[in-house]
Motif scaffolding. Sequence first.
Motif, short mmCIF file in Angstrom:
data_model
loop_
_atom_site.label_atom_id
_atom_site.label_comp_id
_atom_site.label_asym_id
_atom_site.label_seq_id
_atom_site.Cartn_x
_atom_site.Cartn_y
_atom_site.Cartn_z
N ALA A 121 80.03 38.19 -100.26
CA ALA A 121 79.96 36.73 -100.15
C ALA A 121 80.35 36.27 -98.75
N MET A 122 81.35 36.92 -98.16
CA MET A 122 81.76 36.55 -96.81
C MET A 122 80.67 36.88 -95.79
N LEU A 146 80.03 22.37 -99.27
CA LEU A 146 79.14 22.73 -100.39
C LEU A 146 79.20 24.23 -100.67
N LEU A 147 79.09 25.04 -99.63
CA LEU A 147 79.06 26.50 -99.81
C LEU A 147 80.41 27.02 -100.30
N GLY A 148 81.49 26.51 -99.70
CA GLY A 148 82.82 26.95 -100.12
C GLY A 148 83.12 26.59 -101.56
N LEU A 161 75.28 31.24 -103.03
CA LEU A 161 75.30 30.93 -101.60
C LEU A 161 73.91 31.10 -100.99
N ILE A 162 73.22 32.16 -101.38
CA ILE A 162 71.88 32.41 -100.83
C ILE A 162 70.93 31.27 -101.22
N VAL A 163 71.05 30.79 -102.46
CA VAL A 163 70.19 29.70 -102.92
C VAL A 163 70.52 28.40 -102.20
N LEU A 164 71.82 28.18 -101.92
CA LEU A 164 72.25 26.90 -101.35
C LEU A 164 72.07 26.81 -99.84
N ILE A 165 72.06 27.94 -99.14
CA ILE A 165 71.99 27.90 -97.68
C ILE A 165 70.77 27.12 -97.18
N ILE A 197 76.71 33.56 -115.48
CA ILE A 197 75.51 34.26 -115.95
C ILE A 197 75.51 35.66 -115.35
N PRO A 198 75.62 36.70 -116.18
CA PRO A 198 75.60 38.07 -115.66
C PRO A 198 74.33 38.35 -114.86
N GLY A 199 74.51 38.94 -113.71
CA GLY A 199 73.36 39.21 -112.83
C GLY A 199 73.29 38.23 -111.68
N LEU A 200 73.65 36.98 -111.95
CA LEU A 200 73.81 36.01 -110.87
C LEU A 200 75.26 36.09 -110.42
N SER A 201 75.58 35.51 -109.30
CA SER A 201 76.94 35.63 -108.78
C SER A 201 77.16 34.56 -107.72
N GLY A 202 78.38 34.55 -107.18
CA GLY A 202 78.66 33.63 -106.09
C GLY A 202 77.80 33.92 -104.88
N VAL A 203 77.49 35.18 -104.65
CA VAL A 203 76.62 35.55 -103.53
C VAL A 203 75.24 34.94 -103.72
#
Length: 502
Positions: free
Chosen positions: A331-332, A63-65, A45-49, A36-42
Amino acid sequence: MFHFDTLLFALSMMLTVKGILVMFIGTIIGLIFGAIPGLSGVTALIVLIPMTYGMDPVIAMLLLGSAYGAATYGGAVPAILINTPGEAPNAATVLDGFPLSQKGKSGMALGAAATASTMGGLFGLLVAFFFIPVLSGVVLAFSYAEFLMITIFGLSMIAVLTQGTLLKGLIAGGLGIMFSCVGYDPMTTELRYTFGLEFLWDGIQVVPALFGLLALGEIMDLLIKTLPIAGTTGKRAPGSGVWDGVMETLKRSFLTLRCSSIGFFIGVIPGLGGTVAGFFSYVHAKQTCRNSEGFGQGDVRGVIASEAANDAKEGGALLPTLGFGIPGSAAMAVLLGALTLHGVEIGQSIFIKHLDIVYMLLLSILGAHIFAAGIGLALAEKMALVTRIRPAIFTPILLMICLLGSFTLRNSMGDVVITIIFGLLGYEMRKFGFSRIALLLGLLLGHTAEVSFRQTLMTREGAMSFFSRPISLTILIFTLVSLSYPYISAYIRRRRKVHHEK
């Protein structure tokens, strides 16, 4: 020293029913956020933390990886189908991925992207396993002069990527560099070219500009043409040819290996990221492959090169993050925060006290690549059907997704305005034959080049460090060779042609 017992322990935890379920959930979330453009792996990660609170740190990293590893392939899907990279690192994929969709070969492009992503990710992570013991020497060898030379090498790609005249490419690249100067001066903190607009204080963000240049410009063009993306050419279904893409990638394993090596090397250097890796590898493929005239017009080798490098850079980016606490990408930086949250010390101690977490992070990203490739190949034919839909049906939805994606980046309407302005600019650039990718490269690398240049001048050696430092001098030589290679090869071809005619 390589600890096989710790590696086997992490692998055994990942292959349990719980571990596989966690990895599968992370992979699905990463694919969705990446596509989805605008969302990303970053963002994923922020949502999952927050969901990892109270989890065992090893399972949390699984999970995060997984989410991070899957997002990189997810971003290639819209890049190929609708000319809108899901993530900035997938920008180079649109150069040949979208033209393949326009030819009705989106299935081949998706198959090649999935295979190249998996092979590149596998290469990067395997090399990371063995590079951990020699981590410090690799990262600390680079200073300001090397960063500047790498960015100059990146800017030299404008000459290679330009589809029209070189002059138009240089104008577009120069315009991008001018845009990169908007906002705070990196040294004096004075405001430059903001025209009193507060949202420009932090400069023009790359992602909103990318959405505007590539997505909005393409949306306007599609609405004017009224034809589906794949047009009416060819009798094959748009999603057919998936396995052709897989076989094309496997046949070009040496190209995949070379581009993966480039991606890994760039990933090790903090601050460059996957976008630079993708473009570097694309240019390398264009310069070294035979019959490269079709690059930019739908050559599957362009998709293979960019996606292999994009995924291989993850293994490289992990090294400075874990070894020195220096995130190799955005992301890192988020993963670094997650490790700190779970009480994991970054640096030498992580390889002594928490080596199981290091291996789990590497294994989870590798597992996510395999899962994501399997899902991508299984669904490629269904996803490719979007190229047969009339633009009037899906372009309004795509427009809203792009504008919402720009807004959610910083919750700023200013970024939405940037997207719209760059969309109009991108449409006009396409209309008059100016390279939008050249402008994007200038915007992406201009700030890094300026900061590195001024930092280099402030060192003891000053400008002489460009020539006195071996790595810096080597990169400068490579830049000159890269710029002269197209002219040298053209001269050799002309001489051979004249020789054969005689």
